[in-house]
Design an enzyme around this catalytic site. Structure first.
Site, PDB file in Angstrom:
ATOM      1  N   MET A  69       0.636  -0.978   0.163  1.00 51.79           N
ATOM      2  CA  MET A  69      -0.370   0.034  -0.249  1.00 51.79           C
ATOM      3  C   MET A  69       0.545   1.251   0.034  1.00 51.79           C
ATOM      4  O   MET A  69       0.316   2.436  -0.389  1.00 51.79           O
ATOM      5  CB  MET A  69      -0.702  -0.024   1.146  1.00 51.79           C
ATOM      6  CG  MET A  69      -0.250  -0.266   2.229  1.00 51.79           C
ATOM      7  SD  MET A  69      -1.690  -0.270   4.055  1.00 51.79           S
ATOM      8  CE  MET A  69      -0.518  -0.405   5.223  1.00 51.79           C
ATOM      9  N   HIS A  87       3.884 -13.328  -8.531  1.00 50.48           N
ATOM     10  CA  HIS A  87       2.158 -12.303  -8.370  1.00 50.48           C
ATOM     11  C   HIS A  87       2.514 -11.326  -7.359  1.00 50.48           C
ATOM     12  O   HIS A  87       1.141 -10.663  -7.036  1.00 50.48           O
ATOM     13  CB  HIS A  87       1.581 -13.670  -7.988  1.00 50.48           C
ATOM     14  CG  HIS A  87       1.371 -13.757  -6.379  1.00 50.48           C
ATOM     15  ND1 HIS A  87       2.701 -13.924  -5.813  1.00 50.48           N
ATOM     16  CD2 HIS A  87       0.135 -13.874  -4.925  1.00 50.48           C
ATOM     17  CE1 HIS A  87       2.174 -13.654  -4.377  1.00 50.48           C
ATOM     18  NE2 HIS A  87       0.904 -13.746  -4.294  1.00 50.48           N
TER      19      HIS A  87
END
Length: 421
Positions: free
Chosen positions: A321, A344
């Site tokens: 984030m 990923h």
């Protein structure tokens, strides 16, 4: 994969393929993961980030208000048992039928948002009970909805094919999976497979690697239930896309269509699929397990959308984030070297417990504020668990895959606003 870290059964960041023609080939829930079809979806807009700079706090709050988040959160998409059964078998086709998705959304989704071998009758009552109230919910942990801006374009041609035309363009990334339903499907399968291993004299060095022969009843039942859970995850992300579009419409007083809120792509991280690959120069049908890794098919592959035939499959790599995320494209080398797979995400660098012990949530929030990143989170402890310091450097992970030639850098995105569980 370079984002590898410890997990149940297979490590997160692993790929394994089993020959479907081998009667002893196995399927392993630990090679898929508990959050079946945990995945990422990227939605573009025609907004420039300067247009939301002064309202990003209200946009973050509106998203937080529209989309249920956190452990035990309940969805606002009205769903009964018949709806759930249909969603498990139809995937995104159910979302389109019910008006929660645009018909073109599924064109930019792995498997077109529907695994055809799904059988809702193979999903236990307990799994359905857990999933019924959770449709259209984000969940907790590393799941998020993030408003992002295009920070760098490495491949102009590929970016334009995806509808990304300039730096500063605003996108929305949704990262979530199959919630409690998928977890229960995996739990149920592990119990049955332990019995099957004794019957069929299958031995592993760790019970977390419990498996069953693909052609066995237990193997087939798991694949059918896993496919249903995967369909649930696609419906879940579609439902949150619907709610995201509503939130943007409310804030910007324009329709989602006027805002060009089209799905760029939707990728799966935890899944097993039957695919054709070349093995020693010969085509073979393989059951490819991807756990914490992403399918990354090359240009001209028949299973990627017409729009992306010249550039390869878009691969969405979520960062943390406070850092950045990436869009990559699949390559021919990856098809040969890694069964058409790549990384990923960033991958954890420290455990959740350690993060909570050594980090202070106020310090993490202050760091995000200094970067002008708005955040809404249901639980303060998640702020520490999901802090940038808790993860590897996603840029190093992506560069490793790029330099190895198994995927190619296309776009870098930086966060503007983050909503977490």
């Amino acid at each position: 994969m370079p984002d590898v870290h410890a997990g149940y059964g297979f490590a997160i960041g692993n790929v394994a393929a089993f020959d479907m023609s081998d009667p002893n080939a196995v399927v392993s829930p630990g090679g898929v993961g508990f959050d079946i079809n945990c995945g990422v979806r990227l939605i573009r807009t025609n907004l420039h980030w300067k247009e939301i700079e002064n309202i990003q706090e209200s946009l973050a709050q509106t998203l937080f208000d529209h989309i249920p988040v956190g452990v035990g959160s309940k969805g606002i998409i009205p769903t009964n048992n018949e709806d759930l059964h249909a969603a498990l078998e139809m995937g995104m086709d159910w979302s389109i039928r019910e008006g929660y998705a645009w018909p073109e959304d599924k064109e930019h989704c792995e498997e077109y948002g529907r695994m055809l071998n799904a059988d809702a009758t193979k999903v236990s009552k307990r799994a359905k009970k857990r999933g019924l109230p959770q449709l259209g919910t984000l969940g907790a942990g590393n799941h998020y909805i993030e408003v992002q801006r295009v920070d760098e374009i490495f491949d102009d041609f590929a970016a334009k094919k995806m509808g990304i035309d300039y730096k500063g363009q605003v996108c929305v990334m949704i990262h979530s999976g199959s919630r409690g339903l998928g977890h229960q499907v995996a739990t149920d399968a592990l119990v049955e497979m332990e019995k099957a291993m004794k019957r069929d004299h299958i031995y592993t060095n760790d019970k977390q690697l419990a498996c069953a022969k693909i052609k066995s009843k237990e193997g087939q039942d798991y694949l059918a239930a896993m496919a249903a859970a995967a369909n649930f995850a696609w419906v879940n992300r579609s439902s949150m896309t619907f709610l995201t579009r509503q939130a943007f419409q409310k804030v910007f007083k324009k329709t989602a269509d006027e805002l060009d809120m089209h799905v760029i792509y939707d990728v799966s991280h935890n899944i097993a699929k039957i695919e054709k690959h070349l093995v020693n120069g010969k085509p073979k049908k393989l059951l490819v397990h991807r756990k914490g890794s992403t399918r990354a098919f090359p240009p001209h592959h028949p299973l990627i959308p017409v729009d992306y035939q010249l550039i390869g499959q878009p691969v969405l790599i979520g960062g943390t984030m406070g850092t950045c995320s990436y869009v990559l494209t699949g390559t021919k080398k990856g098809m040969v070297s890694t069964w058409g797979s790549t990384c990923h995400g960033a991958g954890r660098a420290m455990s959740r417990n350690k993060s909570r012990k050594i980090l202070d949530y106020k310090d993490v929030l202050n760091g995000l504020e200094r970067k002008n990143i708005s955040i809404r989170v249901a639980s303060p402890k998640l702020v520490m668990e999901e802090a940038p310091e808790s993860y590897k450097d996603v840029t190093q992970v992506v560069n490793t895959c790029h330099n190895a030639g198994i995927s190619k850098k296309c776009i870098r995105l930086k966060p503007i606003a983050v909503v977490k569980g």
